[in-house]
Design an enzyme around this catalytic site. Structure first.
Site, PDB file in Angstrom:
ATOM      1  N   LYS A  13       1.054  -1.282  -0.071  1.00 49.56           N
ATOM      2  CA  LYS A  13      -0.395   0.067  -0.129  1.00 49.56           C
ATOM      3  C   LYS A  13       1.159   1.147   0.341  1.00 49.56           C
ATOM      4  CE  LYS A  13      -1.365   0.224   5.111  1.00 49.56           C
ATOM      5  NZ  LYS A  13       0.163  -1.197   5.296  1.00 49.56           N
ATOM      6  N   ARG A  87      -6.297   3.146  11.215  1.00 50.09           N
ATOM      7  CA  ARG A  87      -6.697   1.679  12.083  1.00 50.09           C
ATOM      8  C   ARG A  87      -7.088   0.723  13.026  1.00 50.09           C
ATOM      9  NH1 ARG A  87       0.186   0.084  10.997  1.00 50.09           N
ATOM     10  NH2 ARG A  87       0.781   1.380   9.628  1.00 50.09           N
ATOM     11  N   ARG A 126      12.371  -6.585   1.970  1.00 47.15           N
ATOM     12  CA  ARG A 126      12.461  -5.537   1.757  1.00 47.15           C
ATOM     13  C   ARG A 126      13.409  -4.898   2.128  1.00 47.15           C
ATOM     14  NH1 ARG A 126       7.341  -2.884   3.912  1.00 47.15           N
ATOM     15  NH2 ARG A 126       8.022  -2.620   5.972  1.00 47.15           N
ATOM     16  N   ARG A 159      14.894  -2.591   7.934  1.00 51.64           N
ATOM     17  CA  ARG A 159      13.496  -1.696   8.596  1.00 51.64           C
ATOM     18  C   ARG A 159      13.735  -2.663   9.970  1.00 51.64           C
ATOM     19  NH1 ARG A 159       7.900   0.485   6.718  1.00 51.64           N
ATOM     20  NH2 ARG A 159       7.139  -0.669   9.324  1.00 51.64           N
ATOM     21  N   ARG A 170       2.967  -7.926  14.140  1.00 50.95           N
ATOM     22  CA  ARG A 170       2.211  -6.765  13.158  1.00 50.95           C
ATOM     23  C   ARG A 170       0.779  -7.221  12.945  1.00 50.95           C
ATOM     24  NH1 ARG A 170       6.621  -5.015  10.465  1.00 50.95           N
ATOM     25  NH2 ARG A 170       6.020  -3.734   8.905  1.00 50.95           N
TER      26      ARG A 170
HETATM   27  P1  ADP Z   1       3.910  -1.356   8.324  1.00 47.91           P
HETATM   28  O1  ADP Z   1       2.496  -1.212   7.610  1.00 47.91           O
HETATM   29  O2  ADP Z   1       3.976  -2.279   7.515  1.00 47.91           O
HETATM   30  O3  ADP Z   1       2.889  -2.045   9.771  1.00 47.91           O
HETATM   31  P2  ADP Z   1       4.243   1.446   8.366  1.00 47.91           P
HETATM   32  O4  ADP Z   1       5.313   2.365   8.396  1.00 47.91           O
HETATM   33  O5  ADP Z   1       3.005   1.724   8.646  1.00 47.91           O
HETATM   34  O6  ADP Z   1       4.563  -0.592   8.449  1.00 47.91           O
HETATM   35  O7  ADP Z   1       3.834   1.473  10.492  1.00 47.91           O
HETATM   36  C1  ADP Z   1       4.654   1.522  11.101  1.00 47.91           C
HETATM   37  C2  ADP Z   1       4.055   1.335  12.464  1.00 47.91           C
HETATM   38  O8  ADP Z   1       3.815   2.434  13.140  1.00 47.91           O
HETATM   39  C3  ADP Z   1       3.361   0.433  12.877  1.00 47.91           C
HETATM   40  O9  ADP Z   1       3.722  -0.726  13.895  1.00 47.91           O
HETATM   41  C4  ADP Z   1       2.576   1.431  14.138  1.00 47.91           C
HETATM   42  O10 ADP Z   1       3.372   1.186  15.438  1.00 47.91           O
HETATM   43  C5  ADP Z   1       2.967   2.620  13.991  1.00 47.91           C
HETATM   44  N1  ADP Z   1       1.458   2.841  13.608  1.00 47.91           N
HETATM   45  C6  ADP Z   1       1.803   3.290  12.249  1.00 47.91           C
HETATM   46  N2  ADP Z   1       0.464   3.852  11.367  1.00 47.91           N
HETATM   47  C7  ADP Z   1      -0.670   3.683  12.502  1.00 47.91           C
HETATM   48  C8  ADP Z   1      -1.547   4.715  12.973  1.00 47.91           C
HETATM   49  N3  ADP Z   1      -3.025   4.722  12.108  1.00 47.91           N
HETATM   50  N4  ADP Z   1      -1.897   4.118  14.015  1.00 47.91           N
HETATM   51  C9  ADP Z   1      -1.283   3.594  15.316  1.00 47.91           C
HETATM   52  N5  ADP Z   1       0.326   3.362  14.862  1.00 47.91           N
HETATM   53  C10 ADP Z   1       0.617   3.542  13.359  1.00 47.91           C
END
Ligand code: ADP
Ligand code: ZN
Length: 214
Positions: A13, A87, A126, A159, A170
């Site tokens: 995404k 989320r 990745r 990462r 996750r």
């Molecule tokens: P991924 O979708 O691969 O988990 P992201 O870069 O979107 O990676 O998110 C990495 C981390 O950042 C998540 O595991 C969470 O800890 C935090 N995070 C990102 N977006 C949100 C959100 N909308 N609400 C809460 N935590 C978030």
């Protein structure tokens, strides 16, 4: 136009949001990127968020909604692509409230889905350029030179949360939160689902078809 791209980690995404925002000249709002940027600058938000991120847990809604409000209210582009946000139901409701206050609304919610096995395969392969942020995949989009960015020569890093144990966490978090979120958007008539196994270009074409005016 306000578009939400939802989907498990590793569904692509972020890549889709990046391409789409460039094509349409929209703003790309990735909560994950914003948190990582805060952490790199060692702000209080970044330090707080990192306690959750390093374990694959969600950052609390109040913090996430604060960075969202700041972004949305200062945005000057004609559209926003929300990537990895909302989320939780709390975030979805918070976003609706922020937009309503601006006389705006969400136009379209797209869930990009992928099986757990494929997600783990993709995420452990990745790599991200530490300098320019370009994303590679050692399996299907490797750099020309081992561990070096094609675009800027920067070093490619994995990462910290792309290890199998954290990825599994996750995915559990995603699964639990998403059921509710899908119910929240299901009856809106704005929700679409795409299976990411068809590949990046086909997913992109499908999204463009969904959002282009009928
Ligand atoms: P991924 O979708 O691969 O988990 P992201 O870069 O979107 O990676 O998110 C990495 C981390 O950042 C998540 O595991 C969470 O800890 C935090 N995070 C990102 N977006 C949100 C959100 N909308 N609400 C809460 N935590 C978030
Ligand atoms: Zn680079």
């Amino acid at each position: 136009m306000k578009i939400i791209l939802a989907g498990p980690p590793g569904s692509g995404k972020g890549t889709q949001a990046e391409i789409l925002s460039q094509k349409l000249d929209y703003a790309h709002f990735s909560t994950g990127n914003v948190f990582r940027d805060h952490l790199a600058r060692k702000t209080s938000i970044g330090i707080k968020a990192n306690d959750y991120m390093k374990e694959g847990k969600l950052v609390p809604d109040d913090v996430t909604l604060q960075i969202t409000k700041d972004f949305v209210t200062t945005n000057t582009r004609k559209g926003i692509i929300f990537d990895g946000f909302p989320r939780t139901i709390g975030q979805a409701q918070g976003l609706d409230k922020i937009l309503t206050e601006l006389n705006d609304k969400i136009d379209c919610v797209i869930f990009i889905e992928l099986s757990d096995d494929e997600i783990i395969r993709r995420l452990t392969a990745r790599r991200t350029c530490e300098r320019c942020g370009t994303i590679y995949n050692l399996d299907f989009n490797p750099p020309k030179q081992n561990n070096i960015c094609d675009k800027c020569g920067g070093k490619l890093l994995q990462r910290a949360d792309d290890t199998e144990a954290v990825i599994r966490n996750r995915l559990v978090v995603y699964e639990n939160q998403t059921k509710e979120l899908k119910n929240y958007y299901k009856n809106s008539g704005k929700m679409h689902v795409i299976d990411a196994i068809i590949g990046r270009d086909k997913v992109q074409a499908h999204i463009l078809k969904i959002i282009s005016p009928q």
